[in-house]
Write an enzyme that holds these catalytic residues in place. Structure first.
Site, PDB file in Angstrom:
ATOM      1  N   HIS A 209      67.430   6.851 -41.088  1.00 24.26           N
ATOM      2  CA  HIS A 209      67.882   5.465 -40.992  1.00 24.26           C
ATOM      3  C   HIS A 209      68.133   4.823 -42.354  1.00 24.26           C
ATOM      4  O   HIS A 209      68.714   3.748 -42.436  1.00 24.26           O
ATOM      5  CB  HIS A 209      66.879   4.651 -40.166  1.00 24.26           C
ATOM      6  CG  HIS A 209      67.017   4.907 -38.696  1.00 24.26           C
ATOM      7  ND1 HIS A 209      66.973   3.923 -37.746  1.00 24.26           N
ATOM      8  CD2 HIS A 209      67.229   6.057 -38.007  1.00 24.26           C
ATOM      9  CE1 HIS A 209      67.137   4.450 -36.544  1.00 24.26           C
ATOM     10  NE2 HIS A 209      67.287   5.745 -36.679  1.00 24.26           N
ATOM     11  N   SER A 213      73.348   8.118 -39.830  1.00 18.28           N
ATOM     12  CA  SER A 213      73.816   9.461 -39.471  1.00 18.28           C
ATOM     13  C   SER A 213      75.038   9.831 -40.289  1.00 18.28           C
ATOM     14  O   SER A 213      75.841   8.971 -40.651  1.00 18.28           O
ATOM     15  CB  SER A 213      74.199   9.501 -38.001  1.00 18.28           C
ATOM     16  OG  SER A 213      73.074   9.290 -37.193  1.00 18.28           O
ATOM     17  N   LYS A 237      75.113   7.705 -24.055  1.00 21.09           N
ATOM     18  CA  LYS A 237      75.663   9.046 -24.310  1.00 21.09           C
ATOM     19  C   LYS A 237      74.533  10.073 -24.369  1.00 21.09           C
ATOM     20  O   LYS A 237      74.647  11.180 -23.836  1.00 21.09           O
ATOM     21  CB  LYS A 237      76.427   9.029 -25.629  1.00 21.09           C
ATOM     22  CG  LYS A 237      77.289  10.257 -25.833  1.00 21.09           C
ATOM     23  CD  LYS A 237      78.156  10.120 -27.062  1.00 21.09           C
ATOM     24  CE  LYS A 237      78.959  11.372 -27.300  1.00 21.09           C
ATOM     25  NZ  LYS A 237      79.862  11.263 -28.441  1.00 21.09           N
ATOM     26  N   ASP A 238      73.414   9.689 -24.990  1.00 24.29           N
ATOM     27  CA  ASP A 238      72.260  10.588 -25.047  1.00 24.29           C
ATOM     28  C   ASP A 238      71.673  10.817 -23.656  1.00 24.29           C
ATOM     29  O   ASP A 238      71.200  11.918 -23.350  1.00 24.29           O
ATOM     30  CB  ASP A 238      71.188  10.010 -25.975  1.00 24.29           C
ATOM     31  CG  ASP A 238      71.539  10.219 -27.449  1.00 24.29           C
ATOM     32  OD1 ASP A 238      72.489  10.979 -27.721  1.00 24.29           O
ATOM     33  OD2 ASP A 238      70.878   9.627 -28.323  1.00 24.29           O
ATOM     34  N   GLU A 281      59.233  36.678 -28.820  1.00 19.72           N
ATOM     35  CA  GLU A 281      60.077  35.794 -28.029  1.00 19.72           C
ATOM     36  C   GLU A 281      61.466  35.752 -28.649  1.00 19.72           C
ATOM     37  O   GLU A 281      61.627  35.919 -29.855  1.00 19.72           O
ATOM     38  CB  GLU A 281      59.484  34.390 -28.011  1.00 19.72           C
ATOM     39  CG  GLU A 281      58.204  34.290 -27.229  1.00 19.72           C
ATOM     40  CD  GLU A 281      58.452  34.436 -25.746  1.00 19.72           C
ATOM     41  OE1 GLU A 281      58.560  33.434 -25.042  1.00 19.72           O
ATOM     42  OE2 GLU A 281      58.550  35.585 -25.267  1.00 19.72           O
TER      43      GLU A 281
END
Lengths: 660, 189
Positions: A209, A213, A237-238, A281
């Site tokens: 922040h 972004s 959107k998220d 894994e």
């Protein structure tokens, strides 16, 4: 002004939580041109919260003790309300978390998000990644199966290459091998590290922040119309992205929960026997491949650690002034070949070093691993520094709001993400059993399969009359058999046929009839008694047999029906052993258990060997997964919910974004 | 809270309806997601299965009681002698701290069997008196070793500090000589 607003103001004047939320989550100015690749940060955050939540509730039932850890996980799966859901959510959550985080990292790599002034943001991300790897590794140890144990042994032994390595490893173990102290501290740390991750995530967000972004064009915002508030544009959107993600996650939880797991981890840890195919894994496979490709122990371990360590220096290794690969015609190809290289490394890690790639001109897996390792490091240490100096980049747009560049980007990103995710799901190891297994049709397979109650009862009859002479079912209580359609009275009568050890009023060992809530007693008092009666071999407990073998029900069926009384000429079968091509090594101590006419079913029919085998395998599949029917039923409800959720969020998103 | 509140000028629209639906779906989903976790803290299936036990009464001699465990608690099953039954039935209710007739504390026709939760109603200690050789106090039932509360042959409190009678758990006779604790319905089988 309402009284609630007044209270909020009063608090906010003293503790500015509401201004903070408003400033950082609602008004927070975000580039208007973020595509779907930018969804993965918030998805990772949500996954972290879900992992911590499910982990806390699992920890309320889990027992970190070598004597009880494995059984306590089975207890969670079978007896705790929704225990299977919490465990499958958590276990598959680890896989989902890594998929999300890998995409998030590769997005940063493609769009140059780590470049000035976001170097610290990137480095904090690498710290989170390291903590995640440690957490995932220690979590994998907790079920205390064979893979847990040997994974723990191998990974802790990595530290033996350092000076005073032996001492370090003993310190990690708290003993001379992986044992109870190791399990205890791994549990403590597995519980602690996620909260450290939360702390670093907060720093990660603070750093984010600070400058906001980055964006697909890689240029800084210049004018106010380049930014839009985070809410509602990116929240919705998220949320749409979350819906799609939840669908993938839910599919694995409810319909394919052991897809990413290894059957061997359903075998309790045995410090004296290493499983024949030991693989980590999937999310560790590329690093594992680097480790194995280098024939020197010290160099191999160092390379493996460096493969992650090099990420810390990425902001300075990449010398290009241009951030986004969109304007770097050569880097774009170098980047995708790096991604491809990582997939190949994963593929190399999943196969044994001696594996020969016929399609690649017969090169050995080890050699392929060496080439790909070389490219992995060349990407960071040679290509990135040089490219920045020589690459002719395309002209950058002057502003984020240049509309030409935005058209269609978003949808293309979404499609690529889907393809990419499925690619990542692919490098799961496929180990070939001894002889190819014939595939049977099972009523309980597939997304709608259920157990046939008659088959289950017949299968239980075969188990009781035949298998239980040598095998046990230590995770099944008599009362569980109610699921097969038996009444309480029948179960009580059945239980009373068995004797349980007890202590009488004089303190002497005695026996009492078993009660419905007792575990079905096994045939032997202890392991030595079992071996003594079976020519030295130990008949395995059958509670998890169809989950603990590659091939599952097909394998057990093939084994039961695959005996050959006359072995092939080149096979020598010692006394007391039997030839069975489906058993690893071909020699098995178990005598052929089924024969025609052995049993009569309650309807008077005389089942064939194949029929008996089929029924008993159906029964054993129920024993291994008693939650199967509930799980699928719940799965459909969850899938329908998330389809509705996703469609709704998509429509809302379209509305909200209409004028951007 | 922000200074400026943005007011929609128009009446409820299709858009409002859409947002409300989306929010409601999200809220319902979150609530459903919480349930498995909360429910996981409830007793697990094996613990629920222990919620009723069968007790064979035949081996209990008159004048003594046995202790059985039901839901982790001690249950006293006492085979009362005729004298003890008479004593329990004849005491006037006015003399009791927590008045309750004996016939309401036993099953009809099974006067010789007293079944109580063996936990003192004061602060949770286990009273003594199951065997005739143990201290039973002057009312012939039980005596609590912690603070000296006394109970009679019906398990009723006769001297404090305990405030209430020993509780009677739900149970039923399966046969003349066996009971099932944990269910008050007459059992079938």
């Amino acid at each position: 002004m309402g009284s609630l607003t007044k209270i909020a103001r009063w608090i906010d004047y003293r503790l500015p939580v509401f201004s903070f939320i408003d400033h950082e989550l609602r008004a927070y100015p975000t580039p208007r041109n973020l595509n779907y690749w930018w969804n993965f940060g918030s998805l990772a955050g949500i996954t972290l919260v879900i992992m911590i939540l499910s982990g806390i509730f699992l920890a309320m039932h889990y027992e970190p003790n070598v004597a009880t850890a494995f059984d306590s996980v089975e207890y969670i799966m079978r007896s705790v309300n929704y225990g299977w859901f919490m465990r499958y959510l958590h276990a598959n959550g680890a896989t989902m978390f890594f998929i999300i985080v890998y995409i998030h990292m590769l997005r940063g790599l493609y769009y140059g998000s780590y470049k000035s002034p976001r170097e610290v943001l990137w480095i904090l991300g690498v710290v989170i990644f390291l903590l995640m790897m440690a957490t995932a590794f220690m979590g994998y140890v907790l079920p205390w199966g064979q893979m847990s144990y040997w994974g723990a042994t191998v990974i802790t032994n990595l530290f033996s290459v350092f000076p005073f390595g032996e001492d370090i490893v003993q310190w990690l173990w708290g003993g001379f091998s992986v044992d109870n102290p190791t399990l205890n501290r791994f549990f403590a740390l597995h519980y602690l590290l996620p909260f450290l991750i939360v702390g670093v995530v907060v720093l990660h967000l603070v750093a984010l922040h600070q400058h906001g972004s980055s964006n697909p064009l890689g240029i800084e915002r210049k004018e106010p119309r380049d930014s839009i508030p985070f809410h509602p544009y990116y929240t919705v959107k998220d949320l749409f992205g979350l819906g799609v993600f939840a669908l993938v996650w839910a599919y694995f939880i409810f319909f394919n929960p052991n897809f990413f797991g290894e059957p061997d981890n359903y075998i309790p840890a045995n410090p004296l026997v290493t499983p024949p195919h030991i693989v980590p894994e999937w999310y560790f496979l590329p690093y594992y491949a680097i480790l194995r490709s280098i024939p020197n122990k010290l160099v191999g371990v160092l390379c493996m650690f460096s493969s992650i360590g090099v990420l810390f220096f990425l902001p300075w290794l990449d010398t290009s002034k241009v951030r986004s690969a969109t304007f770097r015609p050569i880097y774009k190809w170098v980047f995708w070949s790096f991604v491809f290289d990582c997939f190949v490394l994963g593929f190399v890690g999943a196969h044994s070093p001696d594996f020969i790639h016929v399609t690649l001109g017969g090169i050995s897996n080890q050699f392929l691993g060496q080439i790909t390792t070389l490219y992995y490091f060349a990407f960071f240490l040679i290509l990135l520094p040089i490219l920045g100096k020589f690459e002719k980049t395309r002209p950058l747009p002057t502003s984020l709001s240049e509309p030409v560049l935005r058209k269609g980007k978003d949808r293309r990103a979404a499609v690529r993400i889907l393809i990419f995710t499925f690619l990542m799901l692919s490098p799961v190891s496929a180990t070939e059993p001894t002889a190819p297994l014939p595939h049977e049709v099972w009523s309980f397979q597939g997304p709608t399969g259920t157990f046939d109650r008659t088959d289950l009862q017949h299968g239980f009859q075969i188990y009781k009359q035949v298998c239980s002479a040598c095998h046990s079912l230590k995770h099944i209580r008599f009362i569980d058999l109610a699921a097969l359609g038996y009444t309480p009275a029948e179960i009580k009568a059945l239980a009373s046929e068995y004797k349980m050890p007890s202590i009488n009023d004089d303190g002497e060992p005695a026996e009492r009839p078993a009660l419905p809530n007792d575990i079905i007693p096994g045939p032997y008092k202890n392991e030595k008694a079992a071996r003594a009666s079976n020519n030295g071999a130990l008949p395995p407990d059958l509670s998890l047999i169809t989950k603990a073998r590659v091939g599952g029900p097909d394998y057990v069926y093939a084994l039961l029906t695959g005996y050959q009384s006359v072995p092939p000429k080149d096979v020598q079968i010692p006394e007391g052993m039997h030839y069975n091509p489906y058993f690893p090594g071909g020699q098995i101590a178990m005598i052929p258990p089924l024969s025609d006419g052995l049993e009569t079913y309650s309807d008077g029919s005389k089942p064939s060997v194949n029929q008996m085998a089929k029924d008993v395998v159906t029964f054993l599949s129920w024993v291994a997964e008693p939650e199967l029917e509930t799980r699928k039923k719940m799965g459909y409800k969850v899938l329908i919910y998330f389809i509705v959720f996703t469609v709704l969020m998509y429509i809302v998103k379209r509305r909200v974004w209409k004028n951007v | 809270m922000t200074e400026e509140t943005v007011k929609e000028k128009t009446e409820p629209t299709r858009r409002d309806f859409l947002y409300l639906t989306a929010s409601a779906i999200g809220a319902v989903g979150t609530a459903y997601f919480a349930w498995p976790f909360l429910d996981s803290m409830n007793p697990a299936s094996d613990i629920l299965a222990q919620s009723s036990i069968d007790v064979d009464l035949a081996p209990i001699p008159a004048g003594t009681a046995i202790t059985v465990v039901w839901r982790g608690k001690p249950i006293f099953v006492r085979h009362r002698t005729p004298e003890e039954i008479t004593a329990a039935q004849q005491v006037p209710l006015s003399e009791l701290m927590d008045p309750e007739p004996d016939k309401e504390r036993v099953k009809k026709g099974h006067d010789q069997w007293l079944v109580v939760i063996g936990i003192c109603t004061h602060l949770g200690c286990i009273p003594t008196g199951n065997k005739p050789t143990q201290t039973r106090g002057k009312y012939g039932g039980w005596e609590c070793p912690c603070h000296g509360s006394l109970y009679d042959t019906s398990g009723r409190v006769r001297r404090g500090p305990a405030p209430a009678n020993l509780a009677v758990p739900p149970y039923a006779f399966v046969t003349a000589t066996s009971i099932r604790i944990g269910t008050s319905e007459a059992a079938h089988g």
